[in-house]
Design a protein around this motif. Structure first.
Motif: not given
Length: 428
Positions: A291-304, A352-358, A367-374
């Motif tokens: 299991y791994a998941c990309m950490t995103v900043s508060d600024k990125v969460v605000e955009r989401m 696909a764990y990185n929301p800026s890539k697609g 948040r982005g997808l974690d590896t188990i979701e992928m």
């Protein structure tokens, strides 16, 4: 949910008798592609045997296993992929894996480099001779032909010649059938020369050859992922591909089979969705070593927060966007998009764990997808675990590569069942 075609068309009524035939085949006259049903009960032989090239994390082989094949040997250049396969299937021989290298008299080479591996070495390792193996499968690394890459194709200095080694292995192993997989980009422009070359080489080995582009969503995978497949079967003219088991809608299914020589009486299921898949998942997955998941900043969460299902970065207020995103000219329509839970996912790529890539923002969470979701969207069984050589926990980058480059098992299973049915028909 299932939908069916009612027998109102004369071709449909005529096909009803054929559907009771174990070798029921249908031809799409528009595309020139043959299909065979894979949902019918057949008397089949014992497990058929596979040699797997460019095996990656084992997605193709897992699907073939579900279709009644046994993978005898795998070859892959990536050390983490070799580790993953050895961990999950210790009875499969992984060329240049830990146990394999313990053998005596193996040559020094870059581990897993197919260019330096001789087919006869692999046959000896699995105690078989040319002509014994039922199936050779594999897809040379796709970046040279990908629409996302630089599109150097066979001229790519690093990997562009690897399809030649697939041909070499088939020529020397002499299997009864093969399946070659690649990205759709291999069908475009100058890359078509690769297909022409392979067809020419294989037809000289007495293989009947067919190729088609298949969408994984049409075979029960919760992902719209199109891939190119080239199938060869000895003594079978124009081998057939698996008839889809799932489809987008009744209307689209009618359009698809409308150009068939006979209309199959089947009830395909509706596409599997992201929501269907995620509902089955347990929060316990966060305790897994893979299991791994990309950490995103508060600024990125605000955009989401501004992005609803199916939307992308364009709905975010301009003042919250990075400067380089504001024109949007170099960004695709999926960039920083949120997955729609009521649809299959977009293609799961290596990042696909990185929301800026697609379109990889979680459908319900910011948040982005974690590896188990992928892995679930790639249709890997939940018990399949990804490994990283020399580490107790997998890295995000390694897991992303292993998962994103895989062939979804349910698609591989359908292909395996189609090949198996045709091999059974010529041996009976």
């Amino acid at each position: 949910m299932n939908f069916s075609i009612l027998p109102s068309d004369p071709k449909t009524v005529a096909a009803s008798k054929l559907d009771n035939n174990d070798t029921a085949r249908f031809r799409d006259e528009r595309a020139g592609v043959n299909y065979i049903r894979t949902d019918m009960k057949r008397e089949e032989n014992d497990s058929l045997e596979v040699v797997s090239l460019f095996s990656g994390a084992g997605g193709f082989d897992v699907g073939l296993e579900q279709a009644g094949f046994k993978t005898l040997a795998c070859i892959d250049f990536d050390k983490d992929c070799r580790e993953t396969i050895e961990f999950n299937r210790p009875d499969w021989i992984v060329v240049d894996g830990k146990s394999y290298r313990a053998q005596a008299d193996l040559p020094d080479r870059i581990l897993g480099d197919i260019r330096a591996i001789e087919p006869i070495e692999v046959l000896r390792a699995v105690k078989r001779k040319p002509g014994d193996i039922d199936l050779v499968v594999g897809g040379a690394p796709c970046q040279p032909f990908s629409n996302m890459g630089k599109k150097h194709g066979q001229n790519d200095e690093k990997n562009g010649d690897l399809f030649l080694h697939f041909v070499r292995f088939v020529e020397e192993i002499q299997p009864k059938a093969f399946i070659f997989e690649n990205v759709v980009g291999i069908t475009q422009g100058r890359h078509r020369e690769v297909i022409s070359y392979m067809k020419e080489q294989f037809s000289g080995m007495d293989f009947g050859i067919s190729h088609a582009v298949l969408n994984a969503a049409n075979y029960g995978v919760p992902q719209r992922r199109e891939r190119f497949f080239l199938i060869g079967i000895r003594n079978v003219d124009a081998p057939a591909f698996p008839l889809p088991t799932h489809y987008k809608s009744e209307a689209s299914w009618k359009t698809f089979v409308g150009g068939f020589d006979k209309i199959p009486i089947v009830s395909p299921q509706a596409w599997q969705t992201v929501g269907d898949t995620f509902k089955k998942m347990s929060s316990e997955r966060r305790k897994r070593d893979d299991y791994a998941c990309m950490t995103v900043s508060d600024k990125v969460v605000e955009r989401m927060l501004y992005i609803k299902a199916g939307e992308n970065f364009k709905v975010v207020p301009p003042e919250l966007l990075p400067q380089c995103w504001k024109s949007g000219k170099h960004l695709g329509s999926d960039t920083f998009g949120r997955l729609d839970p009521d649809q299959p996912s977009v293609t799961i790529r290596t990042a696909a764990y990185n929301p800026s890539k697609g379109r990889y923002i979680h459908p319900f969470e910011n948040r982005g997808l974690d590896t188990i979701e992928m892995a679930a969207l790639q249709d890997f069984p939940p018990e399949w675990k990804f490994r990283c050589k020399g580490r107790s926990k997998v890295t995000l980058v390694s897991a992303g590569k292993q998962i994103g480059n895989a062939v979804p098992p349910s698609l591989a299973k359908a292909l395996g069942k189609a090949v198996r049915a045709q091999l059974s028909s010529i041996s009976s």
